[in-house]
Write a protein that holds these residues in place. Sequence first.
Motif, PDB file in Angstrom:
ATOM      1  N   GLU A   1      -3.417   0.515  12.057  1.00 20.73           N
ATOM      2  CA  GLU A   1      -3.364  -0.909  11.716  1.00 20.73           C
ATOM      3  C   GLU A   1      -4.423  -1.207  10.653  1.00 20.73           C
ATOM      4  O   GLU A   1      -5.421  -0.496  10.545  1.00 20.73           O
ATOM      5  CB  GLU A   1      -3.558  -1.776  12.951  1.00 20.73           C
ATOM      6  CG  GLU A   1      -4.829  -1.507  13.700  1.00 20.73           C
ATOM      7  CD  GLU A   1      -4.882  -2.234  15.040  1.00 20.73           C
ATOM      8  OE1 GLU A   1      -5.945  -2.794  15.331  1.00 20.73           O
ATOM      9  OE2 GLU A   1      -3.882  -2.240  15.769  1.00 20.73           O
ATOM     10  N   PRO A   2      -4.204  -2.250   9.856  1.00 20.88           N
ATOM     11  CA  PRO A   2      -5.118  -2.551   8.742  1.00 20.88           C
ATOM     12  C   PRO A   2      -6.579  -2.719   9.139  1.00 20.88           C
ATOM     13  O   PRO A   2      -7.472  -2.397   8.357  1.00 20.88           O
ATOM     14  CB  PRO A   2      -4.555  -3.855   8.164  1.00 20.88           C
ATOM     15  CG  PRO A   2      -3.098  -3.815   8.510  1.00 20.88           C
ATOM     16  CD  PRO A   2      -3.027  -3.138   9.861  1.00 20.88           C
ATOM     17  N   SER A   3      -6.854  -3.183  10.344  1.00 16.75           N
ATOM     18  CA  SER A   3      -8.250  -3.380  10.761  1.00 16.75           C
ATOM     19  C   SER A   3      -9.011  -2.060  10.871  1.00 16.75           C
ATOM     20  O   SER A   3     -10.242  -2.053  10.935  1.00 16.75           O
ATOM     21  CB  SER A   3      -8.319  -4.125  12.094  1.00 16.75           C
ATOM     22  OG  SER A   3      -7.750  -3.332  13.124  1.00 16.75           O
ATOM     23  N   SER A   4      -8.304  -0.937  10.849  1.00 19.38           N
ATOM     24  CA  SER A   4      -8.974   0.366  10.916  1.00 19.38           C
ATOM     25  C   SER A   4      -9.750   0.690   9.639  1.00 19.38           C
ATOM     26  O   SER A   4     -10.700   1.470   9.686  1.00 19.38           O
ATOM     27  CB  SER A   4      -7.956   1.473  11.190  1.00 19.38           C
ATOM     28  OG  SER A   4      -7.481   1.361  12.511  1.00 19.38           O
ATOM     29  N   VAL A   5      -9.369   0.090   8.524  1.00 21.30           N
ATOM     30  CA  VAL A   5     -10.076   0.377   7.263  1.00 21.30           C
ATOM     31  C   VAL A   5     -11.509  -0.152   7.321  1.00 21.30           C
ATOM     32  O   VAL A   5     -12.456   0.625   7.119  1.00 21.30           O
ATOM     33  CB  VAL A   5      -9.301  -0.165   6.042  1.00 21.30           C
ATOM     34  CG1 VAL A   5     -10.080   0.082   4.754  1.00 21.30           C
ATOM     35  CG2 VAL A   5      -7.915   0.484   5.958  1.00 21.30           C
ATOM     36  N   PRO A   6     -11.740  -1.436   7.603  1.00 22.89           N
ATOM     37  CA  PRO A   6     -13.134  -1.882   7.707  1.00 22.89           C
ATOM     38  C   PRO A   6     -13.881  -1.228   8.867  1.00 22.89           C
ATOM     39  O   PRO A   6     -15.086  -0.989   8.776  1.00 22.89           O
ATOM     40  CB  PRO A   6     -13.048  -3.404   7.866  1.00 22.89           C
ATOM     41  CG  PRO A   6     -11.648  -3.689   8.254  1.00 22.89           C
ATOM     42  CD  PRO A   6     -10.800  -2.568   7.731  1.00 22.89           C
ATOM     43  N   THR A   7     -13.166  -0.921   9.946  1.00 22.61           N
ATOM     44  CA  THR A   7     -13.805  -0.228  11.063  1.00 22.61           C
ATOM     45  C   THR A   7     -14.310   1.136  10.615  1.00 22.61           C
ATOM     46  O   THR A   7     -15.445   1.523  10.919  1.00 22.61           O
ATOM     47  CB  THR A   7     -12.823  -0.072  12.243  1.00 22.61           C
ATOM     48  OG1 THR A   7     -12.438  -1.375  12.694  1.00 22.61           O
ATOM     49  CG2 THR A   7     -13.443   0.720  13.375  1.00 22.61           C
ATOM     50  N   ALA A   8     -13.485   1.876   9.880  1.00 22.52           N
ATOM     51  CA  ALA A   8     -13.879   3.204   9.377  1.00 22.52           C
ATOM     52  C   ALA A   8     -15.082   3.095   8.447  1.00 22.52           C
ATOM     53  O   ALA A   8     -15.999   3.924   8.512  1.00 22.52           O
ATOM     54  CB  ALA A   8     -12.703   3.870   8.668  1.00 22.52           C
TER      55      ALA A   8
ATOM     56  N   ALA B   1      -3.857   7.019   4.677  1.00 19.73           N
ATOM     57  CA  ALA B   1      -3.267   7.443   5.940  1.00 19.73           C
ATOM     58  C   ALA B   1      -2.437   6.312   6.552  1.00 19.73           C
ATOM     59  O   ALA B   1      -1.342   6.549   7.068  1.00 19.73           O
ATOM     60  CB  ALA B   1      -4.357   7.903   6.908  1.00 19.73           C
ATOM     61  N   LEU B   2      -2.933   5.091   6.485  1.00 14.34           N
ATOM     62  CA  LEU B   2      -2.176   3.953   6.999  1.00 14.34           C
ATOM     63  C   LEU B   2      -0.896   3.729   6.217  1.00 14.34           C
ATOM     64  O   LEU B   2       0.157   3.452   6.785  1.00 14.34           O
ATOM     65  CB  LEU B   2      -3.019   2.677   6.931  1.00 14.34           C
ATOM     66  CG  LEU B   2      -4.129   2.524   7.947  1.00 14.34           C
ATOM     67  CD1 LEU B   2      -4.985   1.317   7.618  1.00 14.34           C
ATOM     68  CD2 LEU B   2      -3.542   2.390   9.339  1.00 14.34           C
ATOM     69  N   ARG B   3      -0.995   3.850   4.917  1.00 11.14           N
ATOM     70  CA  ARG B   3       0.139   3.572   4.039  1.00 11.14           C
ATOM     71  C   ARG B   3       1.239   4.620   4.161  1.00 11.14           C
ATOM     72  O   ARG B   3       2.416   4.306   4.061  1.00 11.14           O
ATOM     73  CB  ARG B   3      -0.360   3.497   2.596  1.00 11.14           C
ATOM     74  CG  ARG B   3       0.698   3.033   1.613  1.00 11.14           C
ATOM     75  CD  ARG B   3       0.102   2.758   0.271  1.00 11.14           C
ATOM     76  NE  ARG B   3      -0.656   1.521   0.362  1.00 11.14           N
ATOM     77  CZ  ARG B   3      -1.665   1.199  -0.438  1.00 11.14           C
ATOM     78  NH1 ARG B   3      -2.049   2.019  -1.368  1.00 11.14           N
ATOM     79  NH2 ARG B   3      -2.297   0.067  -0.296  1.00 11.14           N
ATOM     80  N   HIS B   4       0.856   5.880   4.366  1.00  6.46           N
ATOM     81  CA  HIS B   4       1.833   6.967   4.269  1.00  6.46           C
ATOM     82  C   HIS B   4       2.139   7.686   5.572  1.00  6.46           C
ATOM     83  O   HIS B   4       3.023   8.538   5.599  1.00  6.46           O
ATOM     84  CB  HIS B   4       1.361   7.988   3.228  1.00  6.46           C
ATOM     85  CG  HIS B   4       1.153   7.385   1.879  1.00  6.46           C
ATOM     86  ND1 HIS B   4       2.185   6.912   1.104  1.00  6.46           N
ATOM     87  CD2 HIS B   4       0.022   7.146   1.182  1.00  6.46           C
ATOM     88  CE1 HIS B   4       1.703   6.428  -0.025  1.00  6.46           C
ATOM     89  NE2 HIS B   4       0.392   6.548  -0.003  1.00  6.46           N
ATOM     90  N   ALA B   5       1.425   7.393   6.633  1.00  2.00           N
ATOM     91  CA  ALA B   5       1.644   8.121   7.899  1.00  2.00           C
ATOM     92  C   ALA B   5       1.781   7.136   9.041  1.00  2.00           C
ATOM     93  O   ALA B   5       1.210   6.053   9.012  1.00  2.00           O
ATOM     94  CB  ALA B   5       0.479   9.070   8.164  1.00  2.00           C
TER      95      ALA B   5
END
Length: 167
Positions: free
Chosen positions: A38-45, A76-80
Motif C-alpha cells: 500500500e502507498p503508506s509503505s513508502v514513507p514508512t520505509a 515494488a508497489l507499482r509493479h508487484a
Amino acid sequence: MNAATLTFTNGSPMSTERRPDTAPPATSGGTSWLLPSEPSSVPTARRLALAQLSAWTLQDFADDAELLVSELVTNALRHAGGPIRLTLSLCSVDRAFRCEVADEDPGQPQVRRACGDDEGGRGLHLLDLLSRCWGSTCTAAGKVVWFELHPPAIALEAALEEARTTP
C-alpha cells in the motif's frame, strides 16, 4: 548471484549487476521489515531507513539512502503484488551499507528513457548515479533489488561495532 540484463527503449543493453558474479556479500547488523502493498509503505520505509542509519551513526548517507529506498519501494508497489520486504544491513567485506527490497514479481526492473514531462522512469537511473553498486537477483518467490552505499571506513567501522554490541 545471477546478473540480469535490462534494455533501454532505444535497444542498448544495461546490466543490473554491477558487482562481479560472486556469492552475495556477508552482512552483519541487518534488520528487516515486512511492509504491506500500500502507498503508506513508502514513507514508512523512508522513516525506517533513516532511523536505522541514525542508530548506526551513518546519517551522512541519509539523503541518498532515503531517496533510493523510496524509489525501490515505490517500484515494488507499482509493479508487484503482495508484501514487500525491506532489509538494511552492513557488509563488512564490501565495507558498505546495503539495502534490499524484495517483492513477489519475478520480472526484472526495466530501465526506461524518461521524457521531461514523464512522472516516472527515473528510479533506476538514480540508483546508477547515487549508489556505489546495485543489482537485481531472482528469488524463488520473485526478486530482490538492492543497492550499496560506501561510507568512509571509519564511519562503517563504528557502525559495525555498534551492530555487534547491540542485541
